[in-house]
Design a protein around this motif. Structure first.
Motif, mmCIF file in Angstrom:
data_model
loop_
_atom_site.group_PDB
_atom_site.id
_atom_site.type_symbol
_atom_site.label_atom_id
_atom_site.label_comp_id
_atom_site.label_asym_id
_atom_site.label_seq_id
_atom_site.Cartn_x
_atom_site.Cartn_y
_atom_site.Cartn_z
ATOM 1 N N GLU A 135 76.826 105.772 31.929
ATOM 2 C CA GLU A 135 76.335 104.587 31.227
ATOM 3 C C GLU A 135 74.825 104.567 31.195
ATOM 4 O OE1 GLU A 135 77.557 100.726 32.495
ATOM 5 O OE2 GLU A 135 79.680 101.224 32.355
ATOM 6 N N THR A 136 74.296 104.008 30.122
ATOM 7 C CA THR A 136 72.874 103.692 30.015
ATOM 8 C C THR A 136 72.777 102.229 29.636
ATOM 9 O OG1 THR A 136 72.258 105.939 29.377
ATOM 10 C CG2 THR A 136 70.746 104.186 28.759
ATOM 11 N N ASP A 137 71.983 101.484 30.363
ATOM 12 C CA ASP A 137 71.853 100.049 30.136
ATOM 13 C C ASP A 137 70.686 99.777 29.195
ATOM 14 O OD1 ASP A 137 71.674 97.289 30.235
ATOM 15 O OD2 ASP A 137 71.803 97.174 32.419
ATOM 16 N N ALA A 138 70.964 99.100 28.082
ATOM 17 C CA ALA A 138 69.913 98.774 27.117
ATOM 18 C C ALA A 138 69.081 97.581 27.575
ATOM 19 C CB ALA A 138 70.530 98.485 25.746
ATOM 20 N N ALA A 139 69.506 96.930 28.661
ATOM 21 C CA ALA A 139 68.778 95.785 29.211
ATOM 22 C C ALA A 139 68.486 94.731 28.142
ATOM 23 C CB ALA A 139 67.493 96.233 29.893
ATOM 24 N N SER A 140 69.504 94.418 27.363
ATOM 25 C CA SER A 140 69.414 93.406 26.306
ATOM 26 C C SER A 140 68.334 93.737 25.290
ATOM 27 C CB SER A 140 69.160 92.022 26.919
ATOM 28 O OG SER A 140 70.249 91.659 27.730
ATOM 29 N N GLY A 141 68.232 94.998 24.946
ATOM 30 C CA GLY A 141 67.291 95.439 23.919
ATOM 31 C C GLY A 141 68.024 96.180 22.809
ATOM 32 N N ALA A 142 67.278 96.586 21.799
ATOM 33 C CA ALA A 142 67.859 97.330 20.682
ATOM 34 C C ALA A 142 68.132 98.776 21.094
ATOM 35 C CB ALA A 142 66.914 97.296 19.492
ATOM 36 N N LEU A 143 69.038 99.425 20.384
ATOM 37 C CA LEU A 143 69.340 100.834 20.618
ATOM 38 C C LEU A 143 68.106 101.675 20.307
ATOM 39 C CD1 LEU A 143 71.661 102.928 21.186
ATOM 40 C CD2 LEU A 143 71.899 103.074 18.708
ATOM 41 N N THR A 144 67.763 102.594 21.223
ATOM 42 C CA THR A 144 66.602 103.461 21.025
ATOM 43 C C THR A 144 67.008 104.925 21.157
ATOM 44 O OG1 THR A 144 65.970 103.553 23.370
ATOM 45 C CG2 THR A 144 65.086 101.705 22.043
ATOM 46 N N GLU A 145 66.150 105.792 20.668
ATOM 47 C CA GLU A 145 66.389 107.228 20.773
ATOM 48 C C GLU A 145 66.413 107.668 22.234
ATOM 49 O OE1 GLU A 145 64.670 111.359 18.790
ATOM 50 O OE2 GLU A 145 63.453 109.538 18.723
ATOM 51 N N THR A 146 65.556 107.074 23.055
ATOM 52 C CA THR A 146 65.514 107.412 24.479
ATOM 53 C C THR A 146 66.854 107.135 25.144
ATOM 54 O OG1 THR A 146 63.150 106.928 24.575
ATOM 55 C CG2 THR A 146 64.340 106.942 26.663
ATOM 56 N N MET A 147 67.489 106.024 24.785
ATOM 57 C CA MET A 147 68.814 105.697 25.340
ATOM 58 C C MET A 147 69.861 106.714 24.909
ATOM 59 S SD MET A 147 68.904 101.639 24.562
ATOM 60 C CE MET A 147 67.505 100.598 24.949
ATOM 61 N N VAL A 148 69.812 107.107 23.647
ATOM 62 C CA VAL A 148 70.761 108.100 23.129
ATOM 63 C C VAL A 148 70.612 109.411 23.888
ATOM 64 C CG1 VAL A 148 71.372 109.503 21.116
ATOM 65 C CG2 VAL A 148 70.953 107.045 20.846
ATOM 66 N N LEU A 149 69.373 109.865 24.074
ATOM 67 C CA LEU A 149 69.128 111.108 24.800
ATOM 68 C C LEU A 149 69.585 111.002 26.247
ATOM 69 C CD1 LEU A 149 65.611 111.999 23.358
ATOM 70 C CD2 LEU A 149 67.776 113.141 22.861
ATOM 71 N N ASP A 150 69.378 109.847 26.856
ATOM 72 C CA ASP A 150 69.759 109.650 28.250
ATOM 73 C C ASP A 150 71.274 109.751 28.421
ATOM 74 O OD1 ASP A 150 69.150 108.903 31.040
ATOM 75 O OD2 ASP A 150 70.233 107.061 30.544
ATOM 76 N N VAL A 151 72.036 109.063 27.574
ATOM 77 C CA VAL A 151 73.494 109.086 27.731
ATOM 78 C C VAL A 151 74.062 110.463 27.377
ATOM 79 C CG1 VAL A 151 74.215 108.265 25.432
ATOM 80 C CG2 VAL A 151 75.567 107.680 27.443
ATOM 81 N N MET A 152 73.484 111.140 26.402
ATOM 82 C CA MET A 152 73.962 112.482 26.061
ATOM 83 C C MET A 152 73.696 113.461 27.202
ATOM 84 S SD MET A 152 73.267 112.911 21.999
ATOM 85 C CE MET A 152 74.156 114.468 21.954
ATOM 86 N N ASN A 153 72.568 113.318 27.851
ATOM 87 C CA ASN A 153 72.251 114.150 29.013
ATOM 88 C C ASN A 153 73.252 113.894 30.143
ATOM 89 O OD1 ASN A 153 70.815 115.813 30.871
ATOM 90 N ND2 ASN A 153 69.748 114.012 31.638
#
Length: 199
Positions: free
Chosen positions: A54-72
């Motif tokens: 899981e990656t927590d967006a912390a009540s923010g919009a979806l970002t590329e950094t989040m996508v890369l983190d969860v894929m990793n």
């Protein structure tokens, strides 16, 4: 020409939409197994994948950094993400991901094209260090989640396939019931990931 067939077709589509929402649009609590296996082994819907991915967006919009983190995280766990399911609002954020060319970073213009009177601004496939992922919008997905997975790791198992059964007649009305029973099987709990708490 056939009102019954027309109404059955409408109800069939409605039930399929309900099934899709049940699979990806509901956050079910884990059900602990009696055999001592961890609760994460008994999940009711797709939204209950392994919390380690899981990656927590912390009540923010979806970002590329989040996508890369969860894929990793999924890749490190042994999985390979090929598909990402996102809500329509998140598709706008994906379309605005930055792109890189020879080390330089550009602000969100790679997916934007103008042809005559038509403007295209979309990202369908994203290539990361951990592989290519196809983004798909889903109107029924849980609004606070984005799901990352390999479709081969998920199967709908049917206990009873959809069937039509005639019920008791009411006056001149012919009554029918559409019936089906299924469950969602996850073949590898570490092969999927999700981003949570998305605005």
């Amino acid at each position: 020409a056939d009102e019954l067939a027309y109404q059955m077709g409408k109800m069939g589509k409605e039930i399929k939409r309900d099934l899709e929402r049940a699979l990806v649009g509901v956050s079910q609590a884990a059900v602990a197994g009696a055999d001592g296996v961890t609760a994460s082994r008994f999940q009711s819907t797709f939204n209950s994948v392994a919390s380690a991915n899981e990656t927590d967006a912390a009540s923010g919009a979806l970002t590329e950094t989040m996508v890369l983190d969860v894929m990793n995280k999924v890749y490190t766990s042994g999985g390979e993400v090929t598909t990402a399911l996102i809500k329509p609002a998140s598709a706008l954020h994906v379309a605005n991901f930055a792109y890189r060319d020879g080390g330089a970073t550009y602000a969100a213009q790679r997916g934007r094209q103008v042809t005559g009177t038509e403007i295209t601004n979309v990202v369908d496939v994203y290539k990361s260090p951990w592989g290519r992922v196809t983004f798909k919008m889903d109107r029924f997905i849980l609004s606070t989640a984005a799901l990352f997975y390999d479709p081969e790791m998920w199967t709908i198992l049917w206990l009873r396939k959809w069937s039509k059964e005639k019920l008791a007649k009411t006056g001149d009305a012919d009554n029918y019931m559409l019936l089906g029973e299924c469950t969602l099987k996850n073949h590898n709990f570490a092969a999927s990931g999700k981003i949570t708490a998305i605005l």
